[in-house]
Design a protein around this motif. Structure first.
Motif, mmCIF file in Angstrom:
data_model
loop_
_atom_site.group_PDB
_atom_site.id
_atom_site.type_symbol
_atom_site.label_atom_id
_atom_site.label_comp_id
_atom_site.label_asym_id
_atom_site.label_seq_id
_atom_site.Cartn_x
_atom_site.Cartn_y
_atom_site.Cartn_z
ATOM 1 N N CYS A 25 0.909 -1.206 -0.165
ATOM 2 C CA CYS A 25 -0.013 -0.049 0.037
ATOM 3 C C CYS A 25 0.920 1.304 -0.039
ATOM 4 O O CYS A 25 1.766 1.417 0.832
ATOM 5 C CB CYS A 25 -0.608 -0.016 1.137
ATOM 6 N N CYS A 28 -0.095 3.621 3.432
ATOM 7 C CA CYS A 28 0.106 3.152 4.997
ATOM 8 C C CYS A 28 1.489 2.022 4.929
ATOM 9 O O CYS A 28 1.844 1.913 5.869
ATOM 10 C CB CYS A 28 -1.211 2.739 5.585
ATOM 11 N N CYS A 39 -6.599 -1.940 0.119
ATOM 12 C CA CYS A 39 -5.678 -2.248 1.222
ATOM 13 C C CYS A 39 -6.412 -2.814 2.182
ATOM 14 O O CYS A 39 -7.409 -2.249 2.710
ATOM 15 C CB CYS A 39 -4.860 -0.980 1.793
ATOM 16 N N CYS A 42 -6.258 -0.017 5.478
ATOM 17 C CA CYS A 42 -6.514 1.476 5.327
ATOM 18 C C CYS A 42 -7.616 1.918 4.039
ATOM 19 O O CYS A 42 -7.986 2.909 3.785
ATOM 20 C CB CYS A 42 -5.445 2.540 5.044
ATOM 21 N N SER A 44 -7.037 1.940 1.076
ATOM 22 C CA SER A 44 -6.668 2.910 -0.089
ATOM 23 C C SER A 44 -6.502 1.898 -1.316
ATOM 24 O O SER A 44 -6.430 0.833 -1.360
ATOM 25 C CB SER A 44 -5.114 3.260 0.331
#
Ligand SMILES: [Zn+2]
Length: 135
Positions: A25, A28, A39, A42, A44
């Motif tokens: 990721c 993070c 992810c 998080c 993402s």
């Protein structure tokens, strides 16, 4: 981890099965070891393909004697936390060894092994595991 692949998705994710890529990721830094659009930490979508290092250090391990239904045929097996030089950690299966041979801090190396067998399609799924360094 859950593997319930139909042939189509198997081929789409072939890179992850036969090779050793993970998704890091960009937001993070979490390493996602199974193919996924977001992810796991998080959510993402900014995920970058990355090759796992060939060697790492065994930080911790445990023997799984009562796994979930889909991993039943593998039991008992060893799950370890492996740390790489850059501090990245992955949870992975430790293979080719007995628990008595393992020590935290020891060097482990990456190998490609059978992960699971899809009974419906007859597909055998391969992926990376780690084992004590064979010198
Ligand atoms: Zn993330």
């Amino acid at each position: 981890m859950r593997f319930n692949f139909r042939p189509q998705s198997h081929w789409r994710f072939k890179r992850f099965r036969y090779r050793t890529e993970v998704l890091r990721c960009a937001s993070c830094g979490t390493v996602n070891v199974t193919p996924r659009p977001v992810c796991r930490r998080c959510r993402s979508r900014n995920l970058l393909r990355e090759e796992l290092p060939e060697r790492g250090r065994l930080v911790a391990f445990t023997v799984v004697k009562s796994p979930t239904e889909e991993h039943k045929e593998l039991a008992p097996y060893i799950v370890g936390l492996v740390e790489f030089e850059d501090g990245t950690r992955v949870v992975t299966q430790i293979t080719d060894s007995d628990p008595e041979e393992l020590r935290t801090g020891m060097t482990v190396e990456r190998v490609v092994r059978k992960i699971t067998h899809d009974g419906d399609s007859g597909i055998i799924v391969y992926g990376f595991k780690f084992r004590p360094l064979v010198s």
